[in-house]
Write an enzyme that holds these catalytic residues in place. Structure first.
Site, short mmCIF file in Angstrom:
data_model
loop_
_atom_site.label_atom_id
_atom_site.label_comp_id
_atom_site.label_asym_id
_atom_site.label_seq_id
_atom_site.Cartn_x
_atom_site.Cartn_y
_atom_site.Cartn_z
N LEU A 1 17.65 -48.41 21.91
CA LEU A 1 18.59 -49.16 21.05
C LEU A 1 18.93 -50.49 21.72
CD1 LEU A 1 20.96 -46.16 20.15
CD2 LEU A 1 18.77 -46.82 19.11
N GLN B 1 7.49 -43.93 31.38
CA GLN B 1 8.76 -44.21 30.69
C GLN B 1 9.15 -45.66 30.99
OE1 GLN B 1 13.35 -43.01 31.19
NE2 GLN B 1 12.08 -41.23 30.79
N HIS C 1 10.78 -42.58 39.51
CA HIS C 1 11.71 -43.40 38.71
C HIS C 1 11.30 -44.87 38.67
CE1 HIS C 1 16.19 -43.41 37.33
NE2 HIS C 1 15.51 -44.32 36.69
N SER D 1 16.12 -47.06 26.76
CA SER D 1 16.97 -48.06 26.09
C SER D 1 16.41 -48.38 24.70
CB SER D 1 17.09 -49.34 26.93
OG SER D 1 17.54 -49.04 28.24
N TYR E 1 21.38 -40.63 38.19
CA TYR E 1 22.47 -40.64 37.21
C TYR E 1 23.69 -39.83 37.68
CZ TYR E 1 18.68 -42.22 34.07
OH TYR E 1 17.61 -42.88 33.50
N ASP F 1 16.78 -36.02 28.91
CA ASP F 1 16.32 -36.91 29.99
C ASP F 1 17.46 -37.19 30.96
OD1 ASP F 1 14.08 -39.00 30.80
OD2 ASP F 1 16.00 -40.05 30.94
N1 LIG Z 1 13.54 -44.82 33.57
C1 LIG Z 1 14.46 -45.74 33.68
O1 LIG Z 1 14.46 -46.59 34.59
C2 LIG Z 1 15.56 -45.78 32.65
C3 LIG Z 1 16.34 -46.95 32.50
C4 LIG Z 1 17.32 -46.96 31.50
C5 LIG Z 1 17.49 -45.86 30.68
N2 LIG Z 1 16.76 -44.72 30.88
C6 LIG Z 1 16.93 -43.51 30.02
O2 LIG Z 1 16.94 -43.91 28.66
C7 LIG Z 1 18.16 -43.50 28.06
C8 LIG Z 1 18.56 -44.43 26.94
O3 LIG Z 1 18.71 -45.76 27.37
P1 LIG Z 1 20.14 -46.48 27.58
O4 LIG Z 1 21.17 -45.47 27.87
O5 LIG Z 1 19.89 -47.56 28.57
O6 LIG Z 1 20.42 -47.23 26.20
P2 LIG Z 1 20.27 -46.95 24.62
O7 LIG Z 1 19.91 -45.55 24.36
O8 LIG Z 1 19.40 -48.03 24.09
O9 LIG Z 1 21.74 -47.27 24.11
C9 LIG Z 1 22.84 -46.46 24.45
C10 LIG Z 1 24.10 -47.10 23.84
O10 LIG Z 1 24.01 -47.04 22.40
C11 LIG Z 1 25.13 -46.33 21.89
N3 LIG Z 1 24.66 -45.55 20.73
C12 LIG Z 1 23.82 -44.48 20.76
N4 LIG Z 1 23.56 -44.05 19.50
C13 LIG Z 1 24.27 -44.84 18.67
C14 LIG Z 1 24.43 -44.89 17.26
N5 LIG Z 1 23.77 -44.04 16.48
N6 LIG Z 1 25.25 -45.84 16.74
C15 LIG Z 1 25.91 -46.71 17.55
N7 LIG Z 1 25.81 -46.74 18.89
C16 LIG Z 1 24.97 -45.81 19.44
C17 LIG Z 1 25.63 -45.46 23.01
O11 LIG Z 1 27.00 -45.21 22.85
P3 LIG Z 1 27.69 -43.78 23.17
O12 LIG Z 1 27.27 -43.40 24.56
O13 LIG Z 1 29.12 -44.07 23.02
O14 LIG Z 1 27.19 -42.79 22.15
C18 LIG Z 1 25.36 -46.35 24.23
O15 LIG Z 1 26.38 -47.31 24.38
C19 LIG Z 1 19.13 -43.48 29.24
O16 LIG Z 1 20.32 -42.81 28.94
C20 LIG Z 1 18.27 -42.81 30.27
O17 LIG Z 1 18.18 -41.42 30.05
C21 LIG Z 1 15.77 -44.70 31.83
#
Ligand SMILES: NC(=O)c1ccc[n+]([C@@H]2O[C@H](COP(=O)([O-])OP(=O)(O)OC[C@H]3O[C@@H](n4cnc5c(N)ncnc54)[C@H](OP(=O)(O)O)[C@@H]3O)[C@@H](O)[C@H]2O)c1
Length: 291
Positions: A207, A178, A126, A205, A68, A63
């Site tokens: 996590l 999403q 988005h 998000s 980004y 994704d």
């Molecule tokens: N459509 C939208 O508007 C929108 C908005 C937000 C996000 N997104 C998408 O959703 C994806 C995920 O959401 P997010 O990046 O906001 O947050 P997330 O996936 O909930 O959390 C990411 C954080 O958790 C850490 N992490 C990941 N796996 C881990 C594990 N097994 N143990 C400990 N820490 C861990 C990562 O660290 P490290 O990086 O150091 O591994 C990072 O700091 C985004 O990257 C993006 O592709 C979309």
């Protein structure tokens, strides 16, 4: 609709993490239920390596988004991995300033060029904001779908009534919404509405951007199974029929999240997570439709 629900999901629970096979996440007739998020993975070399490692670990869903600033690096990671492009489910998103009809068409072409691919598997709106005009915007998405540049059309951060409107005006099927979704923001009403509209829910998000590690209920379930809170959160989402796209940078997190596919939560675990009453939003810009 089979989209998003792997056809050979049965048997998943009994397998060992080391034996997880990409075939458990087919892309021919469904979006793999676990993907790699890449928001804020902006160092080009690091991002390309995260994508390569994820694909070689077994992930088949990546994704990204125009916003980004890493589409080129994501494309580089796909090119580097010992995995065929056709076996990867690649999703990107059109940013809010590019949602006028002609801008969708031109910026989507630019995204394909940066990604180094001839098509994407899923193209999202988005956010329903700024230049978003449902009929005009989605006519451009439908055109890209018809041309084969976009295999599936999706929306992101849409409220139920906006999903309904999008379905109404979009010639191509709207297959996914999403949204932020995790044990601390369970989004029951939105999930019910999407189910009614036959639109798959993709959890971003998943996590809670790290907040899941601080929740007592999740700490206890993780300790009970000898896994991380990340794995518990991802297994709970899977149990709800929701695709998750955790962002992970290094191999340890990428692998930990992948191994969540081998975690089976019991009814007691699921009941305890369902009963979490917090409502905590991590992504909440002023232009969000709920503000
Ligand atoms: N459509 C939208 O508007 C929108 C908005 C937000 C996000 N997104 C998408 O959703 C994806 C995920 O959401 P997010 O990046 O906001 O947050 P997330 O996936 O909930 O959390 C990411 C954080 O958790 C850490 N992490 C990941 N796996 C881990 C594990 N097994 N143990 C400990 N820490 C861990 C990562 O660290 P490290 O990086 O150091 O591994 C990072 O700091 C985004 O990257 C993006 O592709 C979309």
């Amino acid at each position: 609709m089979p989209f998003c629900r792997p056809t050979n999901w049965e048997g998943m629970d009994s397998i060992d993490a080391d034996e997880i096979d990409p075939d458990f996440c087919p892309t021919d007739d469904g979006m793999p239920m676990l993907g790699l998020g890449t928001w804020e993975n902006t160092d080009a070399e690091q991002c390309a390596e995260s994508v390569r490692v994820a694909l070689e670990t077994g992930y088949r869903h990546i994704d990204t988004a125009q916003a980004y600033g890493n589409e080129e690096a994501v494309g580089e990671g796909i090119a580097r991995a010992d995995v065929d492009r056709e076996d990867v489910f690649l999703a990107t998103k059109i940013w809010t300033s590019n949602l006028a009809h002609e801008d969708v068409l031109s910026s989507a072409r630019e995204s394909l060029s940066r990604l180094g691919v001839g098509y994407v598997d899923l193209l999202y709106v988005h956010w329903p904001a700024e230049a978003y005009e449902p009929a005009e915007t989605l006519a451009a998405f439908s055109k890209l779908h018809e041309e084969g540049r976009v295999r599936n059309v999706g929306v992101s951060n849409f409220q139920p009534e906006q999903v309904a409107e999008a379905i109404d005006v979009c010639e191509a099927p709207v297959v996914a919404n999403q949204v932020e979704l995790h044990p601390l923001l369970q989004q029951e009403q939105l999930r019910e509405a999407c189910e009614e509209y036959d639109v798959s829910v993709v959890a971003y998000s998943p996590l809670a951007r790290g907040a899941v590690f601080e929740v007592d209920v999740l700490n206890e379930i993780a300790a009970k199974h000898g896994v991380s809170e990340a794995a518990v959160s991802l297994a709970w989402l899977r149990e709800q029929g929701v695709t998750a796209i955790p962002k992970a940078t290094g191999e340890d997190h990428i692998r930990d999240n992948w191994e969540s596919l081998a975690l089976e939560l019991d009814e007691e675990d699921i009941g305890a997570i369902n009963a979490i009453e917090q409502s905590r939003r991590e992504v909440d810009p002023s232009f969000a439709p709920w503000n």
